[in-house]
Design a protein around this motif. Structure first.
Motif, PDB file in Angstrom:
ATOM      1  N   ILE A  87      20.061 -15.550  23.657  1.00  0.00           N
ATOM      2  CA  ILE A  87      19.291 -16.360  22.783  1.00  0.00           C
ATOM      3  C   ILE A  87      19.275 -17.921  23.239  1.00  0.00           C
ATOM      4  N   GLU A  88      20.368 -18.085  23.891  1.00  0.00           N
ATOM      5  CA  GLU A  88      20.572 -19.496  24.580  1.00  0.00           C
ATOM      6  C   GLU A  88      19.607 -19.769  25.746  1.00  0.00           C
ATOM      7  N   SER A  89      18.882 -18.709  26.438  1.00  0.00           N
ATOM      8  CA  SER A  89      17.926 -18.934  27.285  1.00  0.00           C
ATOM      9  C   SER A  89      16.650 -18.474  26.763  1.00  0.00           C
ATOM     10  N   ILE A  90      16.486 -17.700  25.782  1.00  0.00           N
ATOM     11  CA  ILE A  90      15.284 -17.429  25.389  1.00  0.00           C
ATOM     12  C   ILE A  90      14.745 -18.304  24.423  1.00  0.00           C
ATOM     13  N   GLY A  91      15.787 -19.059  23.529  1.00  0.00           N
ATOM     14  CA  GLY A  91      15.461 -20.045  22.626  1.00  0.00           C
ATOM     15  C   GLY A  91      14.663 -21.183  22.986  1.00  0.00           C
ATOM     16  N   PRO A  92      15.218 -21.614  24.284  1.00  0.00           N
ATOM     17  CA  PRO A  92      14.212 -22.951  24.939  1.00  0.00           C
ATOM     18  C   PRO A  92      13.235 -22.456  25.377  1.00  0.00           C
ATOM     19  N   GLU A  93      12.694 -21.536  25.905  1.00  0.00           N
ATOM     20  CA  GLU A  93      11.596 -20.898  26.469  1.00  0.00           C
ATOM     21  C   GLU A  93      10.553 -20.896  25.131  1.00  0.00           C
ATOM     22  N   VAL A  94      10.994 -20.344  24.085  1.00  0.00           N
ATOM     23  CA  VAL A  94      10.154 -20.455  22.781  1.00  0.00           C
ATOM     24  C   VAL A  94       9.680 -21.550  22.367  1.00  0.00           C
ATOM     25  N   MET A  95      10.772 -22.561  22.507  1.00  0.00           N
ATOM     26  CA  MET A  95      10.557 -23.995  22.009  1.00  0.00           C
ATOM     27  C   MET A  95       9.549 -24.581  22.591  1.00  0.00           C
ATOM     28  N   ARG A  96       9.532 -24.498  24.268  1.00  0.00           N
ATOM     29  CA  ARG A  96       8.659 -25.017  25.259  1.00  0.00           C
ATOM     30  C   ARG A  96       7.222 -24.426  25.065  1.00  0.00           C
ATOM     31  N   ALA A  97       7.262 -22.973  24.786  1.00  0.00           N
ATOM     32  CA  ALA A  97       5.790 -22.430  24.764  1.00  0.00           C
ATOM     33  C   ALA A  97       5.207 -22.881  23.653  1.00  0.00           C
ATOM     34  N   ALA A  98       5.876 -22.769  22.517  1.00  0.00           N
ATOM     35  CA  ALA A  98       5.263 -23.235  21.056  1.00  0.00           C
ATOM     36  C   ALA A  98       4.785 -24.704  21.318  1.00  0.00           C
ATOM     37  N   CYS A  99       5.483 -25.518  21.677  1.00  0.00           N
ATOM     38  CA  CYS A  99       5.090 -27.033  21.968  1.00  0.00           C
ATOM     39  C   CYS A  99       3.841 -27.261  22.680  1.00  0.00           C
ATOM     40  N   GLN A 100       3.850 -26.181  23.823  1.00  0.00           N
ATOM     41  CA  GLN A 100       2.616 -26.525  24.718  1.00  0.00           C
ATOM     42  C   GLN A 100       1.566 -25.913  23.997  1.00  0.00           C
ATOM     43  N   GLU A 101       1.687 -24.887  23.413  1.00  0.00           N
ATOM     44  CA  GLU A 101       0.321 -24.331  22.724  1.00  0.00           C
ATOM     45  C   GLU A 101       0.019 -25.215  21.662  1.00  0.00           C
ATOM     46  N   ALA A 102       1.005 -25.614  20.669  1.00  0.00           N
ATOM     47  CA  ALA A 102       0.423 -26.471  19.680  1.00  0.00           C
ATOM     48  C   ALA A 102      -0.160 -27.808  20.181  1.00  0.00           C
ATOM     49  N   ALA A 103      -0.044 -28.154  21.405  1.00  0.00           N
ATOM     50  CA  ALA A 103      -0.508 -29.462  21.816  1.00  0.00           C
ATOM     51  C   ALA A 103      -2.168 -29.302  22.145  1.00  0.00           C
ATOM     52  N   ARG A 104      -2.471 -28.028  22.255  1.00  0.00           N
ATOM     53  CA  ARG A 104      -4.095 -27.700  22.421  1.00  0.00           C
ATOM     54  C   ARG A 104      -4.648 -27.644  21.218  1.00  0.00           C
ATOM     55  N   TRP A 105      -4.061 -27.580  19.894  1.00  0.00           N
ATOM     56  CA  TRP A 105      -4.637 -27.231  18.587  1.00  0.00           C
ATOM     57  C   TRP A 105      -5.423 -28.731  18.324  1.00  0.00           C
ATOM     58  N   ARG A 106      -6.602 -28.517  17.556  1.00  0.00           N
ATOM     59  CA  ARG A 106      -7.318 -29.505  17.130  1.00  0.00           C
ATOM     60  C   ARG A 106      -7.719 -29.256  15.660  1.00  0.00           C
ATOM     61  N   THR A 107      -7.992 -30.123  15.123  1.00  0.00           N
ATOM     62  CA  THR A 107      -8.718 -29.699  13.544  1.00  0.00           C
ATOM     63  C   THR A 107     -10.112 -29.474  13.914  1.00  0.00           C
ATOM     64  N   PRO A 108     -10.571 -28.416  12.927  1.00  0.00           N
ATOM     65  CA  PRO A 108     -12.051 -27.895  13.346  1.00  0.00           C
ATOM     66  C   PRO A 108     -13.189 -28.905  13.333  1.00  0.00           C
ATOM     67  N   ASP A 109     -12.929 -29.988  12.420  1.00  0.00           N
ATOM     68  CA  ASP A 109     -13.969 -30.979  12.566  1.00  0.00           C
ATOM     69  C   ASP A 109     -13.533 -32.479  13.409  1.00  0.00           C
ATOM     70  N   GLY A 110     -12.510 -32.094  13.754  1.00  0.00           N
ATOM     71  CA  GLY A 110     -12.133 -33.542  14.529  1.00  0.00           C
ATOM     72  C   GLY A 110     -11.457 -34.438  13.730  1.00  0.00           C
ATOM     73  N   ALA A 111     -11.363 -34.230  12.359  1.00  0.00           N
ATOM     74  CA  ALA A 111     -10.688 -35.106  11.502  1.00  0.00           C
ATOM     75  C   ALA A 111      -9.504 -34.698  10.975  1.00  0.00           C
ATOM     76  N   GLY A 112      -8.692 -35.407  10.435  1.00  0.00           N
ATOM     77  CA  GLY A 112      -7.360 -35.074  10.009  1.00  0.00           C
ATOM     78  C   GLY A 112      -6.280 -34.673  10.920  1.00  0.00           C
ATOM     79  N   GLU A 113      -5.277 -33.901  10.426  1.00  0.00           N
ATOM     80  CA  GLU A 113      -4.074 -33.802  11.507  1.00  0.00           C
ATOM     81  C   GLU A 113      -4.326 -32.432  12.005  1.00  0.00           C
ATOM     82  N   PRO A 114      -4.004 -31.998  13.249  1.00  0.00           N
ATOM     83  CA  PRO A 114      -3.967 -30.930  13.826  1.00  0.00           C
ATOM     84  C   PRO A 114      -3.000 -30.176  13.240  1.00  0.00           C
ATOM     85  N   PRO A 115      -2.899 -28.791  13.081  1.00  0.00           N
ATOM     86  CA  PRO A 115      -1.904 -28.114  12.665  1.00  0.00           C
ATOM     87  C   PRO A 115      -0.340 -28.102  13.312  1.00  0.00           C
ATOM     88  N   PHE A 116       0.699 -28.224  12.587  1.00  0.00           N
ATOM     89  CA  PHE A 116       1.788 -28.323  12.967  1.00  0.00           C
ATOM     90  C   PHE A 116       2.426 -26.769  13.435  1.00  0.00           C
TER      91      PHE A 116
END
Ligand code: C2E
Ligand code: MG
Ligand code: MG
Ligand code: MG
Length: 277
Positions: A87-116
């Motif tokens: 888990i000590e090597s998988i955990g950081p990969e999970v954290m990195r991938a999840a952050c990369q993915e979330a950085a691409r999310w937008r709100t449907p109408d462009g307003a408000g907060e994108p999802p966490f």
């Protein structure tokens, strides 16, 4: 004769033991390098605001597609990853991938907060000395603002190592990352610990939600947890919402956020990105 029987007994017993140990060792062997071979991926289960069912976030859930055995439940392989130290090597990969993915999310109408994005962190990762720095790096590389990352820790992990966890959670929260207690209500002495361990939210365990409509005790406990959390300024998610009746009751009891099959199953990254606009 007795000696022979005894010996046979021993060998039988030993062979059964061997099989369990062997299975575990094979899984550990296969898990090593599974991320690099692309066998591990994240799915994203939507989380909604209860009041108006607006999409507010997603929990990242690890999936293992084993080349021979197919899908293996995280309930099984996370345990192996945890005990073997993988888990000590998988955990950081999970954290990195999840952050990369979330950085691409937008709100449907462009307003408000994108999802966490909400990422599960296991007890062993919690004990790793550079967790805060590791999370900082993942956020920085993805250019994701810290408020959009939630970290889920199980109640038992935090309580079993309270002194260390309290300091670590404080440092994490100083960076702006939100901290959630997962599987809340299944651990020991939940309420008293909440006074010392500062968290942003708690996830009421699915076992409380399952019988919410039938068991008055579960409803009483769930309502009490929500009221108590709110009095401390803590947000509440209910997980495992599978029926409209459960959702209706949780809305009536003022539960902030909901997650479960009735609202949405875990989705592939591509599917969730579409949902998040
Ligand atoms: P969890 O963190 O409590 O995650 C919620 C689990 O409940 C997920 O199972 C999810 O798919 C499932 N679930 C969601 N809604 C419903 C529902 O309405 N009904 C039912 N019956 N189940 C629902 P999953 O994906 O099998 O994960 C199991 C556990 O494995 C997670 O429990 C978490 O403790 C662990 N896990 C998963 N991914 C990771 C990870 O990346 N890192 C770590 N350390 N642990 C992880
Ligand atoms: Mg979780
Ligand atoms: Mg949970
Ligand atoms: Mg759970």
């Amino acid at each position: 004769q007795a000696k022979v029987a005894g010996k046979n007994c021993y060998r039988f017993y030993s062979r059964t033991m061997d099989q369990a140990v062997e299975r575990r060792m094979r899984m550990e062997h296969d898990l090593r390098g599974a991320w690099g071979r692309g066998e591990l991926s994240l799915s994203y289960q939507p989380i909604f605001r209860t009041r108006d069912r607006v999409l507010v976030g997603a929990e990242a859930l690890l999936r293992w597609n084993h080349p021979d055995d197919g899908a293996i439940s995280p309930a099984v392989f996370i345990e192996v990853a945890e005990q073997s130290g993988l888990i000590e090597s998988i955990g950081p990969e999970v954290m990195r991938a999840a952050c990369q993915e979330a950085a691409r999310w937008r709100t449907p109408d462009g307003a408000g907060e994108p999802p966490f994005v909400s990422v599960n962190v296991s007890p062993r990762q919690l004990r790793s000395t550079d967790l805060v720095q590791q999370i900082g790096t993942a956020l920085h590389e993805a250019a994701l603002s810290p408020e959009r990352l939630h970290v889920e820790l199980t109640e038992t992990a935090v309580i079993s190592d309270e002194a260390n966890a309290t300091a670590l959670l404080a440092r994490l929260r100083e960076t702006g990352v939100r901290v959630w207690l997962d599987d809340f209500g299944t651990g020991y002495s939940s309420l008293s610990h909440l006074r010392r361990v500062q968290v942003d939210g708690l996830k009421i365990d699915r076992s409380f939600i399952t019988d919410l409509l039938r068991d008055p005790d579960d409803l009483a406990l769930t309502s009490a947890i929500i009221a108590m959390a709110h009095s401390m300024g803590i947000t509440v998610v209910a997980e495992g919402v599978e029926k409209q009746g459960q959702y209706d009751l949780l809305r009536e009891r003022d539960c902030d956020l909901v997650q479960g099959y009735w609202l949405g199953h875990p989705l592939t990254a591509a599917e969730f990105a579409k949902l998040a606009g």
